[in-house]
Motif scaffolding. Structure first.
Motif, short mmCIF file in Angstrom:
data_model
loop_
_atom_site.label_atom_id
_atom_site.label_comp_id
_atom_site.label_asym_id
_atom_site.label_seq_id
_atom_site.Cartn_x
_atom_site.Cartn_y
_atom_site.Cartn_z
N PHE A 79 -48.27 -23.25 69.50
CA PHE A 79 -49.24 -22.27 69.99
C PHE A 79 -48.63 -20.86 69.90
O PHE A 79 -49.26 -19.93 69.41
N ASN A 80 -47.38 -20.73 70.35
CA ASN A 80 -46.73 -19.43 70.32
C ASN A 80 -46.54 -18.91 68.90
O ASN A 80 -46.66 -17.72 68.64
N THR A 81 -46.24 -19.84 67.99
CA THR A 81 -46.10 -19.43 66.60
C THR A 81 -47.40 -18.83 66.10
O THR A 81 -47.43 -17.78 65.46
N ALA A 82 -48.52 -19.52 66.43
CA ALA A 82 -49.83 -19.02 66.02
C ALA A 82 -50.09 -17.65 66.63
O ALA A 82 -50.56 -16.72 65.95
N VAL A 83 -49.76 -17.51 67.92
CA VAL A 83 -49.98 -16.22 68.60
C VAL A 83 -49.23 -15.11 67.87
O VAL A 83 -49.77 -14.03 67.60
N LEU A 84 -47.97 -15.37 67.51
CA LEU A 84 -47.17 -14.33 66.85
C LEU A 84 -47.72 -14.01 65.47
O LEU A 84 -47.76 -12.84 65.07
N LEU A 85 -48.18 -15.04 64.75
CA LEU A 85 -48.71 -14.77 63.41
C LEU A 85 -49.95 -13.89 63.51
O LEU A 85 -50.12 -12.94 62.74
N VAL A 86 -50.82 -14.20 64.50
CA VAL A 86 -52.01 -13.37 64.67
C VAL A 86 -51.60 -11.95 65.05
O VAL A 86 -52.18 -10.96 64.56
N SER A 87 -50.56 -11.81 65.88
CA SER A 87 -50.14 -10.46 66.28
C SER A 87 -49.62 -9.67 65.09
O SER A 87 -49.80 -8.46 65.01
N SER A 88 -48.99 -10.37 64.13
CA SER A 88 -48.57 -9.66 62.92
C SER A 88 -49.78 -9.16 62.16
O SER A 88 -49.75 -8.07 61.58
N LEU A 89 -50.85 -9.96 62.20
CA LEU A 89 -52.09 -9.52 61.54
C LEU A 89 -52.64 -8.27 62.22
O LEU A 89 -52.99 -7.29 61.56
N THR A 90 -52.66 -8.27 63.56
CA THR A 90 -53.21 -7.09 64.24
C THR A 90 -52.36 -5.85 63.96
O THR A 90 -52.88 -4.75 63.88
N VAL A 91 -51.03 -6.06 63.80
CA VAL A 91 -50.17 -4.92 63.48
C VAL A 91 -50.55 -4.33 62.11
O VAL A 91 -50.69 -3.12 61.96
N LYS A 102 -58.86 5.92 61.57
CA LYS A 102 -59.80 5.37 62.57
C LYS A 102 -59.08 5.25 63.90
O LYS A 102 -58.39 4.26 64.17
N ARG A 103 -59.24 6.25 64.75
CA ARG A 103 -58.45 6.33 65.97
C ARG A 103 -58.76 5.17 66.92
O ARG A 103 -57.86 4.51 67.45
N LYS A 104 -60.05 4.90 67.14
CA LYS A 104 -60.40 3.87 68.13
C LYS A 104 -59.94 2.49 67.68
O LYS A 104 -59.39 1.71 68.45
N GLN A 105 -60.17 2.21 66.38
CA GLN A 105 -59.70 0.92 65.84
C GLN A 105 -58.20 0.78 66.02
O GLN A 105 -57.70 -0.26 66.43
N LEU A 106 -57.49 1.86 65.73
CA LEU A 106 -56.03 1.86 65.84
C LEU A 106 -55.62 1.47 67.25
O LEU A 106 -54.80 0.57 67.47
N VAL A 107 -56.25 2.13 68.24
CA VAL A 107 -55.89 1.84 69.63
C VAL A 107 -56.20 0.38 69.96
O VAL A 107 -55.38 -0.32 70.57
N VAL A 108 -57.36 -0.10 69.52
CA VAL A 108 -57.74 -1.48 69.83
C VAL A 108 -56.71 -2.45 69.26
O VAL A 108 -56.25 -3.36 69.96
N TYR A 109 -56.31 -2.25 68.00
CA TYR A 109 -55.36 -3.18 67.39
C TYR A 109 -53.99 -3.10 68.06
O TYR A 109 -53.30 -4.12 68.22
N LEU A 110 -53.59 -1.89 68.45
CA LEU A 110 -52.30 -1.77 69.12
C LEU A 110 -52.33 -2.50 70.46
O LEU A 110 -51.40 -3.24 70.81
N VAL A 111 -53.43 -2.32 71.21
CA VAL A 111 -53.54 -2.99 72.51
C VAL A 111 -53.58 -4.50 72.30
O VAL A 111 -52.92 -5.26 73.04
N LEU A 112 -54.32 -4.95 71.28
CA LEU A 112 -54.38 -6.39 71.00
C LEU A 112 -52.98 -6.94 70.73
O LEU A 112 -52.63 -8.03 71.19
N THR A 113 -52.19 -6.17 69.98
CA THR A 113 -50.82 -6.62 69.68
C THR A 113 -50.03 -6.81 70.97
O THR A 113 -49.34 -7.81 71.15
N VAL A 114 -50.16 -5.84 71.88
CA VAL A 114 -49.44 -5.95 73.15
C VAL A 114 -49.92 -7.19 73.90
O VAL A 114 -49.11 -7.96 74.44
N VAL A 115 -51.24 -7.41 73.92
CA VAL A 115 -51.79 -8.56 74.66
C VAL A 115 -51.23 -9.86 74.07
O VAL A 115 -50.79 -10.76 74.80
N LEU A 116 -51.21 -9.95 72.73
CA LEU A 116 -50.69 -11.16 72.10
C LEU A 116 -49.20 -11.33 72.40
O LEU A 116 -48.72 -12.44 72.67
N GLY A 117 -48.46 -10.23 72.38
CA GLY A 117 -47.03 -10.28 72.70
C GLY A 117 -46.83 -10.79 74.12
O GLY A 117 -45.96 -11.64 74.38
#
Lengths: 235, 551
Positions: A79-91, A102-117
């Protein structure tokens, strides 16, 4: 040469992100990214010492390491491996959003990365807690009564050697988790700056470099997962 | 550019990097590579004299066979502190962090290093590491030797291993950042026309050094972390009672710590290339060989670490391979020595102080290097392992090599750094003291070691026949100490009373001599364009002759 010097001074006036000692933005970007790659090299050497220790002891104490490995939860690890792979995608998507401005998209993806981390770290905490309950944490209260299940054949192992496995397990995943915590902090800071509009299609080097760091931490896990969780499971 | 940035000063008295702000803040928060180099120079000098103080304690103790000046436990701490301070806080950073920091951007025509703030951070890390080791020393010290061998360091000694390890860890990151900064700067910031085969050899040497810094230092960092967690949480990574292997520690430790001796010597070799060419007025013999031998040393230097472990129980076949590779790493070092000597041939040699140090370097490094080949020979190594022969060998390389190179370089570039000339007569006298004192201190140790005196013993009263050579060595160390104190005094004196230096007092080639002494904050008024090869002394001489003819 005098011409290019003059243009450099002019661009400096236009772009506050260009530091005085660089001739132009391209040079600054190249320097920053080469610097980041070199830093990643030092990280590989840093983890390399532990990988080397793991290799030596796995060869020396095979059965104990296999028995220790069988006590780890493949489900949580996968599960954690999958989480990290998805976080690499969001990065990657964050870098892409920065490139397109795209400022708003950028913020959303950065926050998503933190959430996945943080999700990864949460699962890791659950796994660590389980180790405490089973007395698999090296130290005075360590106990290991399990044996190595070699296709139904139960081979008893030396608990001291199993303790070595868990020593390395905690040293390696702990050092990896520390890098994850640093990465989450990094991306949280970048998200704030991105929200304030620090990054433009002309200047997003920090996003790109933090992304490189995140990918490396991800790749280290990609090696840790099979080495620690999978390598002793064969059918 | 620089004058535009500081319009308050009149054009007649130009602001240089030293006069650009006088407050403490302007120094402690500077990102100017030249100021950071000066900060490093001051702090590293402090640690040099601290490490030297412990050296004197060791020499005084060994003046007599009995352990009478200090208890044997105190002696263990004294040589550990001597080793730790000299290795981690003097020899490793001394040339890259001071002269390297100052000169790398100047020599390649850049305004600064690529990451000025990381450069400042690396100085703060150095200072933090220095405070930790000083605190550790004042509150009890460490007694393992600078090598922290397990299991003694993790399971037995009750001295302050973790704090000392942390100090080395923090100082290690300081050198990682310096190395990273140099590599990026040399790759990305060179002036137009300054191609790789026009780079000064000092730059090549620092480039090779930086490669070792970023590849080796992380490994010793993780090794120290593992030692610390083993002590703290009783993990069994290196403890044989828990299934661990102390040899693994030695492998990981020397994987960094042997290449670390090349971190120390390579930059000094770079200095010698600059000095030999400038004072024999000739292009270096075989530029490509000297440049690439630095890289070769850096690469092969990573493959020889286990020659520290010949008697530690590694397999004989591994030992043979490492023995061969150790001989092999002597080849690029020998190339350098031969090429320097060939450069001298038919040069017009002048004997200024920096050149005296360069001559000293070549002689002493050759002795140090050749005795290294003795030690690479398996049969001899078994006989002299852990004796004073080893101590003498690495002091010939470290002190006779690194320190001579550093002092030569410091004298050579002092006019550039300070804008003042040092007193030549005193400088020559001190160079003589250093050379004589050094040989008197360390040559007897070769003999002592060959006769069987072990290192790290405070008491040799069962073998009183060793005393004569030990007395000679201690006497030599006092002469050496005078030789080190003299430059300290006359350099400081010259800051105020030395004659003003012009931009190029040695008529030397190299971009650093084409800007004012001391240089302005951004180094060059206009980015230089390089159209000439390195060390083009032939062209410089021709130009001078023409000027004389015209005049």
């Amino acid at each position: 040469m005098a011409d290019s010097h003059a243009t450099a001074v002019e661009t400096a006036a236009h772009n506050p992100a260009l530091l005085h000692h660089f001739a132009d933005e391209q040079q600054q970007k190249d320097a920053a990214s080469l610097g980041m790659w070199l830093f990643l090299v030092t990280e590989i050497m840093f983890f390399g010492g532990m990988f080397c220790a793991y290799l030596v002891y796995r060869v020396a104490h095979f059965n104990a390491f296999a028995a220790g490995s069988q006590q780890l939860s493949i489900g949580l690890g996968a599960f954690n491996t999958a989480v990290l792979l998805v976080s690499s995608l969001t990065v990657v998507l964050a870098v892409n959003a920065a490139q397109r401005g795209k400022r708003k998209q950028l913020v959303v993806y950065l926050v998503l990365t933190v959430v996945l981390g943080l999700t990864f770290l949460g699962v890791k905490a659950v796994e660590y807690a389980e180790k405490f309950e089973k007395h698999h944490v090296p130290g005075a209260s360590f106990a290991f009564t399990e044996s190595f299940d070699d296709n139904g054949k139960h081979i008893p192992v030396n608990p001291k050697e199993a303790e070595l496995f868990f020593s390395l397990y905690f040293a390696m995943t702990g050092m990896h988790a520390l890098h994850m915590i640093i990465g989450c902090g990094l991306f949280a800071g970048l998200a704030v700056l991105a929200w304030k509009g620090h990054y433009t299609p002309g200047y997003y080097t920090p996003i790109e470099n933090a992304g490189l760091y995140w990918h490396l931490v991800d790749i280290i896990w990609i090696y840790l997962f099979p080495l620690l969780y999978l390598i002793s499971r064969h059918s | 550019m620089a004058s535009a940035a500081i319009p308050a000063h009149p054009a007649t008295e130009r602001t240089n990097y030293l006069t650009n702000g006088f407050s403490v803040k302007s120094w402690l928060l500077t990102t100017d590579h030249k100021r950071i180099a000066v900060l490093y120079l001051i702090s590293i000098t402090l640690f040099f004299f601290l490490g030297g103080f412990f050296a004197m304690l060791i020499r005084l103790e060994l003046l007599t066979p009995a352990s009478d000046l200090m208890h044997t436990d105190t002696y263990n701490k004294a040589f550990t502190m001597h080793g730790m301070i000299m290795v981690f806080f003097f020899l490793i950073p001394v040339v890259p962090a001071t002269l390297g920091n100052f000169l790398v951007p100047l020599m390649i025509g850049a305004k600064d290093l690529a990451f000025p703030r990381i450069n400042l951070l690396s100085w703060y890390l150095y200072v933090l590491g220095g405070i930790l080791i000083t605190h550790c020393m004042l509150t009890g010290g460490v007694d393992t030797g600078w090598t922290f061998y397990t299991p003694f360091s993790t399971a037995f000694t009750n001295t302050k291993i973790i704090e000392a390890g942390l100090a080395a860890f923090v100082a290690g990151f300081s050198s990682i950042f310096t190395g990273l900064n140099f590599i990026v700067t040399i790759h990305r910031m060179r002036a137009p026309g300054l191609t790789w085969n026009r780079l000064p050899l000092f730059i090549w040497a620092n480039y090779a050094t930086s490669l070792i810094m970023i590849l080796g230092t992380p490994v010793v960092a993780i090794t120290i972390v593992l030692v610390a967690v083993e002590r703290l949480f009783h993990l069994g990574i290196f403890d044989p009672r828990l299934g661990g292997d102390p040899l693994l520690f030695q492998h990981l430790f020397w994987f960094y710590s042997h290449p670390a001796v090349y971190i120390m010597i390579l930059p000094s070799m770079g200095i010698i290339s600059e000095l030999i060419t400038a004072f024999s007025r000739k292009r270096v013999f075989g530029y490509n060989f000297v440049a690439l031998s630095s890289v070769a040393i850096a690469v092969i230097g990573f493959l020889v670490w286990a020659h520290h472990m010949f008697v530690a129980g590694i397999s004989l076949y591994a030992a043979m391979v490492f023995s061969f590779l150790t001989f092999f790493v002597g080849v690029p070092s020998a190339i350098k020595v031969f090429n320097w000597t060939a450069t001298l041939y038919r040069g017009s040699i002048s004997y200024a102080t920096p050149m005296l140090y360069a001559f000293g370097f070549i002689g002493l490094f050759t002795i140090g290097g050749l005795t290294g080949l003795f030690l690479a020979t398996l049969g001899i190594d078994v006989h002299v392992t852990d004796t004073y022969f080893v101590v003498a060998h690495f002091h010939y390389v470290m002190v006779g090599g690194v320190l001579m190179g550093f002092l030569g370089g410091l004298h050579f570039w002092w006019p550039k750094i300070s804008g003042r000339l040092y007193p030549e007569g005193w400088a020559k006298l001190s160079a003589l003291f250093v050379f004589v004192g050094f040989n008197l201190t360390f040559f007897p140790q070769f003999i002592l070691g060959y006769l069987g005196m072990p290192r790290r013993y405070a008491d040799y009263s069962h073998m009183p026949e060793f005393q004569v050579l030990n007395v000679l060595s201690t006497a030599g160390s006092s002469v050496l100490a005078v030789g080190y104190l003299l430059p300290m005094i006359y350099f400081v004196w010259s800051l105020r009373y030395g004659p003003l230096a012009d931009a190029n007092p040695w008529a030397a080639a190299g971009l650093e001599w084409k800007t004012a002494s001391p240089p302005p904050t951004f180094n060059f008024d206009e980015t230089p364009v390089v159209t000439w090869e390195a060390y083009n002394y032939d062209e410089i001489e021709l130009k001078e002759q023409k000027e004389v003819a015209v005049g």
